[in-house]
Design a protein around this motif. Sequence first.
Motif, PDB file in Angstrom:
ATOM      1  N   ILE A 190       0.830  -1.204   0.000  1.00 58.71           N
ATOM      2  CA  ILE A 190       0.000   0.000   0.000  1.00 58.71           C
ATOM      3  C   ILE A 190       0.866   1.256   0.000  1.00 58.71           C
ATOM      4  CG2 ILE A 190      -0.217   0.040   2.524  1.00 58.71           C
ATOM      5  CD1 ILE A 190      -2.885   1.099  -0.096  1.00 58.71           C
ATOM      6  N   TRP A 191       2.035   1.184   0.668  1.00 57.97           N
ATOM      7  CA  TRP A 191       2.901   2.356   0.744  1.00 57.97           C
ATOM      8  C   TRP A 191       3.485   2.709  -0.628  1.00 57.97           C
ATOM      9  CZ3 TRP A 191       1.874   4.870   4.832  1.00 57.97           C
ATOM     10  CH2 TRP A 191       1.609   4.235   6.038  1.00 57.97           C
ATOM     11  N   SER A 192       3.881   1.702  -1.391  1.00 57.10           N
ATOM     12  CA  SER A 192       4.423   1.955  -2.725  1.00 57.10           C
ATOM     13  C   SER A 192       3.366   2.570  -3.631  1.00 57.10           C
ATOM     14  CB  SER A 192       4.943   0.658  -3.337  1.00 57.10           C
ATOM     15  OG  SER A 192       5.988   0.134  -2.574  1.00 57.10           O
ATOM     16  N   PHE A 193       2.154   2.037  -3.545  1.00 54.06           N
ATOM     17  CA  PHE A 193       1.059   2.546  -4.376  1.00 54.06           C
ATOM     18  C   PHE A 193       0.758   4.003  -4.031  1.00 54.06           C
ATOM     19  CE2 PHE A 193      -3.566   3.250  -4.783  1.00 54.06           C
ATOM     20  CZ  PHE A 193      -3.695   3.118  -6.168  1.00 54.06           C
ATOM     21  N   LEU A 194       0.608   4.301  -2.738  1.00 54.27           N
ATOM     22  CA  LEU A 194       0.324   5.674  -2.317  1.00 54.27           C
ATOM     23  C   LEU A 194       1.492   6.603  -2.632  1.00 54.27           C
ATOM     24  CD1 LEU A 194      -1.415   5.068   1.132  1.00 54.27           C
ATOM     25  CD2 LEU A 194      -2.491   5.684  -1.038  1.00 54.27           C
ATOM     26  N   GLY A 195       2.721   6.108  -2.445  1.00 53.75           N
ATOM     27  CA  GLY A 195       3.897   6.935  -2.719  1.00 53.75           C
ATOM     28  C   GLY A 195       3.950   7.400  -4.153  1.00 53.75           C
ATOM     29  N   LEU A 196       3.610   6.511  -5.080  1.00 56.68           N
ATOM     30  CA  LEU A 196       3.641   6.897  -6.490  1.00 56.68           C
ATOM     31  C   LEU A 196       2.531   7.894  -6.820  1.00 56.68           C
ATOM     32  CD1 LEU A 196       5.251   6.413  -9.017  1.00 56.68           C
ATOM     33  CD2 LEU A 196       3.687   4.565  -9.627  1.00 56.68           C
ATOM     34  N   LEU A 197       1.374   7.734  -6.199  1.00 55.98           N
ATOM     35  CA  LEU A 197       0.299   8.711  -6.397  1.00 55.98           C
ATOM     36  C   LEU A 197       0.726  10.095  -5.902  1.00 55.98           C
ATOM     37  CD1 LEU A 197      -2.966   6.795  -5.389  1.00 55.98           C
ATOM     38  CD2 LEU A 197      -2.134   7.305  -7.689  1.00 55.98           C
ATOM     39  N   MET A 198       1.383  10.123  -4.764  1.00 52.26           N
ATOM     40  CA  MET A 198       1.832  11.391  -4.187  1.00 52.26           C
ATOM     41  C   MET A 198       2.862  12.073  -5.078  1.00 52.26           C
ATOM     42  SD  MET A 198       2.239  10.052  -0.275  1.00 52.26           S
ATOM     43  CE  MET A 198       0.837   9.350   0.603  1.00 52.26           C
ATOM     44  N   THR A 199       3.797  11.297  -5.590  1.00 50.64           N
ATOM     45  CA  THR A 199       4.816  11.859  -6.470  1.00 50.64           C
ATOM     46  C   THR A 199       4.207  12.352  -7.770  1.00 50.64           C
ATOM     47  OG1 THR A 199       6.318  10.210  -5.551  1.00 50.64           O
ATOM     48  CG2 THR A 199       7.081  11.416  -7.461  1.00 50.64           C
ATOM     49  N   THR A 200       3.226  11.621  -8.272  1.00 46.66           N
ATOM     50  CA  THR A 200       2.563  12.028  -9.508  1.00 46.66           C
ATOM     51  C   THR A 200       1.864  13.372  -9.324  1.00 46.66           C
ATOM     52  OG1 THR A 200       2.245   9.711 -10.150  1.00 46.66           O
ATOM     53  CG2 THR A 200       0.855  11.346 -11.232  1.00 46.66           C
ATOM     54  N   TYR A 201       1.173  13.525  -8.204  1.00 49.35           N
ATOM     55  CA  TYR A 201       0.520  14.812  -7.932  1.00 49.35           C
ATOM     56  C   TYR A 201       1.541  15.935  -7.866  1.00 49.35           C
ATOM     57  CZ  TYR A 201      -1.683  18.628  -5.390  1.00 49.35           C
ATOM     58  OH  TYR A 201      -2.114  19.873  -5.015  1.00 49.35           O
ATOM     59  N   THR A 202       2.636  15.704  -7.141  1.00 50.71           N
ATOM     60  CA  THR A 202       3.648  16.748  -6.967  1.00 50.71           C
ATOM     61  C   THR A 202       4.277  17.137  -8.291  1.00 50.71           C
ATOM     62  OG1 THR A 202       4.133  15.903  -4.756  1.00 50.71           O
ATOM     63  CG2 THR A 202       5.781  17.342  -5.757  1.00 50.71           C
ATOM     64  N   ALA A 203       4.577  16.150  -9.126  1.00 52.78           N
ATOM     65  CA  ALA A 203       5.201  16.435 -10.429  1.00 52.78           C
ATOM     66  C   ALA A 203       4.299  17.295 -11.296  1.00 52.78           C
ATOM     67  CB  ALA A 203       5.533  15.125 -11.143  1.00 52.78           C
ATOM     68  N   TRP A 204       3.034  16.952 -11.339  1.00 57.12           N
ATOM     69  CA  TRP A 204       2.129  17.733 -12.193  1.00 57.12           C
ATOM     70  C   TRP A 204       1.761  19.064 -11.559  1.00 57.12           C
ATOM     71  CZ3 TRP A 204       2.118  17.037 -17.027  1.00 57.12           C
ATOM     72  CH2 TRP A 204       2.407  15.786 -17.557  1.00 57.12           C
ATOM     73  N   TYR A 205       1.820  19.138 -10.225  1.00 55.95           N
ATOM     74  CA  TYR A 205       1.651  20.450  -9.590  1.00 55.95           C
ATOM     75  C   TYR A 205       2.787  21.379 -10.007  1.00 55.95           C
ATOM     76  CZ  TYR A 205       2.640  24.105  -6.272  1.00 55.95           C
ATOM     77  OH  TYR A 205       2.973  25.314  -5.744  1.00 55.95           O
ATOM     78  N   LEU A 206       4.036  20.894  -9.950  1.00 56.96           N
ATOM     79  CA  LEU A 206       5.185  21.706 -10.357  1.00 56.96           C
ATOM     80  C   LEU A 206       5.040  22.168 -11.806  1.00 56.96           C
ATOM     81  CD1 LEU A 206       8.135  19.640  -8.804  1.00 56.96           C
ATOM     82  CD2 LEU A 206       7.206  21.803  -7.956  1.00 56.96           C
ATOM     83  N   LEU A 272       9.861   9.045 -16.216  1.00 52.31           N
ATOM     84  CA  LEU A 272      10.219  10.096 -17.171  1.00 52.31           C
ATOM     85  C   LEU A 272       9.022  10.985 -17.512  1.00 52.31           C
ATOM     86  CD1 LEU A 272      12.588   8.133 -19.579  1.00 52.31           C
ATOM     87  CD2 LEU A 272      13.229  10.040 -18.083  1.00 52.31           C
ATOM     88  N   THR A 273       7.809  10.430 -17.469  1.00 48.18           N
ATOM     89  CA  THR A 273       6.622  11.260 -17.723  1.00 48.18           C
ATOM     90  C   THR A 273       6.381  12.257 -16.586  1.00 48.18           C
ATOM     91  OG1 THR A 273       5.028   9.746 -16.660  1.00 48.18           O
ATOM     92  CG2 THR A 273       5.569   9.348 -18.984  1.00 48.18           C
ATOM     93  N   LEU A 274       7.034  12.032 -15.437  1.00 46.72           N
ATOM     94  CA  LEU A 274       6.927  12.960 -14.312  1.00 46.72           C
ATOM     95  C   LEU A 274       8.099  13.938 -14.280  1.00 46.72           C
ATOM     96  CD1 LEU A 274       5.934  10.442 -11.464  1.00 46.72           C
ATOM     97  CD2 LEU A 274       4.424  11.671 -13.030  1.00 46.72           C
ATOM     98  N   THR A 275       9.306  13.423 -14.468  1.00 43.31           N
ATOM     99  CA  THR A 275      10.500  14.257 -14.285  1.00 43.31           C
ATOM    100  C   THR A 275      10.736  15.232 -15.436  1.00 43.31           C
ATOM    101  OG1 THR A 275      11.896  12.522 -15.252  1.00 43.31           O
ATOM    102  CG2 THR A 275      11.611  12.512 -12.855  1.00 43.31           C
ATOM    103  N   LEU A 276      10.492  14.808 -16.665  1.00 44.07           N
ATOM    104  CA  LEU A 276      10.775  15.686 -17.807  1.00 44.07           C
ATOM    105  C   LEU A 276       9.867  16.917 -17.843  1.00 44.07           C
ATOM    106  CD1 LEU A 276      11.553  13.107 -20.647  1.00 44.07           C
ATOM    107  CD2 LEU A 276      13.138  14.729 -19.599  1.00 44.07           C
ATOM    108  N   PRO A 277       8.531  16.752 -17.775  1.00 44.36           N
ATOM    109  CA  PRO A 277       7.675  17.954 -17.813  1.00 44.36           C
ATOM    110  C   PRO A 277       7.889  18.887 -16.624  1.00 44.36           C
ATOM    111  CG  PRO A 277       6.383  15.970 -18.233  1.00 44.36           C
ATOM    112  CD  PRO A 277       7.717  15.521 -17.742  1.00 44.36           C
ATOM    113  N   SER A 278       8.029  18.324 -15.419  1.00 42.99           N
ATOM    114  CA  SER A 278       8.149  19.177 -14.233  1.00 42.99           C
ATOM    115  C   SER A 278       9.460  19.952 -14.233  1.00 42.99           C
ATOM    116  CB  SER A 278       8.022  18.334 -12.959  1.00 42.99           C
ATOM    117  OG  SER A 278       9.023  17.334 -12.912  1.00 42.99           O
ATOM    118  N   ALA A 279      10.581  19.280 -14.509  1.00 45.53           N
ATOM    119  CA  ALA A 279      11.875  19.958 -14.508  1.00 45.53           C
ATOM    120  C   ALA A 279      11.943  21.010 -15.611  1.00 45.53           C
ATOM    121  CB  ALA A 279      13.001  18.938 -14.676  1.00 45.53           C
ATOM    122  N   ALA A 280      11.435  20.676 -16.788  1.00 42.42           N
ATOM    123  CA  ALA A 280      11.475  21.618 -17.905  1.00 42.42           C
ATOM    124  C   ALA A 280      10.604  22.840 -17.636  1.00 42.42           C
ATOM    125  CB  ALA A 280      11.030  20.918 -19.189  1.00 42.42           C
ATOM    126  N   ALA A 281       9.418  22.618 -17.064  1.00 41.74           N
ATOM    127  CA  ALA A 281       8.500  23.728 -16.813  1.00 41.74           C
ATOM    128  C   ALA A 281       9.047  24.681 -15.744  1.00 41.74           C
ATOM    129  CB  ALA A 281       7.135  23.192 -16.385  1.00 41.74           C
TER     130      ALA A 281
END
Length: 534
Positions: A190-206, A272-281
């Motif tokens: 459950i922790w891995s699943f929630l962790g990835l959701l949290m990171t996904t939100y943060t990346a797209w927020y950035l 990469l779908t999280l890191t590339l858009p967030s870092a570039a933006a």
Amino acid sequence: MESSDKVVETVIVGNYVEMETEGKSNNDMKSKISNLFWHGGSAYDAWFSCASNQVAQVLLTLPYSFSQLGMISGVSFQLFYGLLGSWTAYLISILYIEYRTRKEREKVDFRNHVIQWFEVLDGLLGKHWRNVGLAFNCTFLLFGSVIQLIACASNIYYINDNLDKRTWTYIFGACCATTVFIPSFHNYRIWSFLGLLMTTYTAWYLTVASLLQGQAEGVKHSGPTKLVLYFTGATNILYTFGGHAVTVEVMHAMWKPQKFKAIYLWATLYVLTLTLPSAAAVYWAFGDLLLDHSNAFSLLPKSPFRDMAVILMLIHQFITFGFACTPLYFVWEKAIGMHECKSLCKRAAARLPVVIPIWFLAIVFPFFGPINSSVGSLLVSFTVYIIPALAHMFTFKSAAARENAVEQPPKFVGRWPGTFTINIFVVVWVLIVGFGFGGWASMTNFIHQIDTFGLFTKCYQCPPPPGSPPPFLPHVGDTRLWINITPGRRLSIPAPVWYLLPVPLGQKGFLRSLMNVYSSDGFSMFTTNDIQQQ
């Protein structure tokens, strides 16, 4: 019949004792809930573990790396090191399967034992490889845990700055110590699943917040400007895609470890779908401002969405701390003879000493961002790139070993000749660019942080404290430092006193560190840059 087959399968795979009951008929609600949230071992669990562990707090430092590298190099290095990391993770999985198969032919039972990377090296190549692998792997995971703790303090400061970052490190060190109660990677479902959701939100927020914010007034994108900064940024990305130091432990938690081979690649593609858009933006919006702001949160305006991203990242860093620390717990358990103990409380108590040096190092080196690059160049380069590539070549150097290998290399890479060619390229590239140039650049930058902020700094990259200015401002480049002595616990002076001291350039970091240790007693120090920011 199906139930008994499942039991035999788990015995062959040889995971933790908890897995021996996998597949047995147990219909009570408590067991179903436990299996749903706690007992994971599928390929999906492994994918969530790899993707969640890989991106973590480094998501917040990648825009900083882009400001050092420039947009084109930043994107290129992410793609290149993502592919390189996936290849060496594949090599580690092949070596694990090879070791596991050989041992099972010798009737070795792993049901009460978690296989680790240094044991794979020991079984395939001998004790010298084991010792080198153990040293690099443990040191990397130690500092990986330190980085997560530093990141917790750095992030929470942007929600509540009433406490300095060092105090937050004390608090989160105590919180992260609770990971001693998580038995193994088998229990991170459950922790891995929630962790990835949290990171996904943060990346797209950035990404979205930066685009909506628009470019800062007078923004410049001058990177790359210096070789030191360029290779520092490159090694931070090397660190980003070097999160597979826990590959063997994740594989061992799987019901069918042989399915792992391509999992890390698919996890990398998602990351990469999280890191590339967030870092570039973020880099597009703030450009060179990021050179002095290693945490992307520091430049975005305070809002409920940013606070939510900070909170989610804090939870995720707690999870990633557990990921990095769990293999260290296993090593320590084996060293003191507690690894096969069935009492969770006894094992948790035995694990606590592992957290203490991590806590201490996070207080000594709170350099969020620069420490990533240093760990990447000096530790990640060997732990998850050079050693796996060399180990694979030495394991299968003889024709007999290649012929009897459990897993043959895929045709699309050119079988054995192609595999060895790629391995040699990985070793040469990472040794020269990652460890050589990257080590020089990252350590130069790291030493600069010590000179600028000192060890034990209370609040890394925080605004200077308000107060009356010194009698006059030293000119830029002046090596003299203003020492401000104010009333404190042990100082009964009526008013602040200023002293201007001539300090040799090489001793600036030492004096900084000394002032940081005694800051609660009324001492503080200001450089020329500090004073100009007030």
